[in-house]
Design an enzyme around this catalytic site. Sequence first.
Site, PDB file in Angstrom:
ATOM      1  N   ASP A 142      -6.382  -6.363   4.422  1.00  4.91           N
ATOM      2  CA  ASP A 142      -7.483  -5.855   3.602  1.00  4.91           C
ATOM      3  C   ASP A 142      -8.304  -7.016   3.052  1.00  4.91           C
ATOM      4  O   ASP A 142      -9.532  -7.053   3.151  1.00  4.91           O
ATOM      5  CB  ASP A 142      -6.889  -5.029   2.456  1.00  4.91           C
ATOM      6  N   TYR A 157       0.811  -1.220   0.000  1.00  2.00           N
ATOM      7  CA  TYR A 157       0.000   0.000   0.000  1.00  2.00           C
ATOM      8  C   TYR A 157       0.844   1.270   0.000  1.00  2.00           C
ATOM      9  O   TYR A 157       0.302   2.358  -0.129  1.00  2.00           O
ATOM     10  CB  TYR A 157      -0.937   0.012   1.212  1.00  2.00           C
ATOM     11  N   LYS A 161       3.289 -14.566   4.982  1.00  2.00           N
ATOM     12  CA  LYS A 161       3.701 -15.462   3.893  1.00  2.00           C
ATOM     13  C   LYS A 161       5.229 -15.505   3.908  1.00  2.00           C
ATOM     14  O   LYS A 161       5.896 -15.258   2.893  1.00  2.00           O
ATOM     15  CB  LYS A 161       3.126 -14.925   2.564  1.00  2.00           C
ATOM     16  N   ASP A 189      -2.565 -18.119   3.061  1.00  2.00           N
ATOM     17  CA  ASP A 189      -3.475 -18.957   2.257  1.00  2.00           C
ATOM     18  C   ASP A 189      -4.149 -20.015   3.131  1.00  2.00           C
ATOM     19  O   ASP A 189      -5.368 -20.248   3.028  1.00  2.00           O
ATOM     20  CB  ASP A 189      -2.752 -19.585   1.042  1.00  2.00           C
TER      21      ASP A 189
END
Length: 333
Positions: free
Chosen positions: A228, A124, A171, A204
């Site tokens: 988000d 972002y 991740k 995930d």
Amino acid sequence: MAHKVTFIPGDGIGPEITNAARRVIDASGVSINWEEVEAGEAIMNKYGTPLPEHVLESIKQNGTALKGPLTTPVGKGFRSINVTLRKELELYANMRPAKSLPGIESRFSDIDLLIVRENTEDLYAGIEHNVGDDAAESIKIITRKASEKICRFAFETAVKQHRKKVTAVHKANIMKLSDGLFLECARKTAEEYPEIEFEEMIVDAMCMKLVQAPENYDVLVLPNLYGDIVSDLCAGLVGGLGVAPGANIGTEAAVFEPVHGSAPKHAGKNKVNPLAVLLSGVLMLKHLEEHSAGEKIMQAVKRVLGNKQAVTYDLGGNVGTSEMADAIIEKMD
Ligand code: NAD
């Protein structure tokens, strides 16, 4: 004494829902002196910018704002006003509760999750450039300072809200340096809160587990982009974007706004659900320590949801935005 609060109606469906929520908040008896200021796509021509300086000044001065969604052009045009606002005011923590409410049908009935999203960096940061004609590069920024700050906020909020577990979502198996740093900060912070269970989850796998067994989770802390995406997923678990509130918290100011956007296709139709922004208003009342006004609104909301007569289309009803607000006001003690 009246609280002074900056009021930003926003773009698209923003004005209808924020004005409906404002009427309900005023009817709760709390004394708020609203300072209304314009921001967004609609005022570009008037001010030459979607975020005039006096809007930021108003929020800085008052310390609190209730805000409608603001449109961001896709793939071109000006930079997201929301991102700029969060950055300029250092609203480093984005809190998005996802809680089941009686009367709202969804696949699960007893969900009480809190998503804590880092709000100032990650992809972002908007640092991107073309590499020749056929490639583009976006830079993901993760800093120790922002990661420590958001992880501490997540654990502190867990303690304050008597929650039991914080899950750090990442991740770091792939982004070993950036997400690795975030995870390192989460682990270190967790050591200071032995009373709160700590868990790590790859993003995930987190998505899959949330749709299978959301009751196993409590507070989730995530870098900006995952936060988000996962918060929309969690909104879906409790009835959709029409009922998902949010709060952007900084040390000097706090801006309360729904998770959803300006939904341009519904604008001006008095159709969409005012609850997401109203529930953001209830978070604002808690922040202002106006607990009884917040509770009064929640009781009225539950009564309206309970009989399903006066709810908007997304909750299976057929009344409009302002009629739903009227019904909530009517049900207030
Ligand atoms: P959106 O959240 O505006 O709408 C997606 C869909 O969700 C709508 O078409 C509608 O079906 C449903 N929905 C949203 N709000 C609802 C409500 N209150 N009641 C009932 N249903 C509701 O997402 P989008 O269409 O992807 O984005 C539109 C614009 O909003 C974009 O410019 C985007 O950048 C902006 N946006 C702003 C914010 C913000 O201001 N914080 C957040 C998200 C998106």
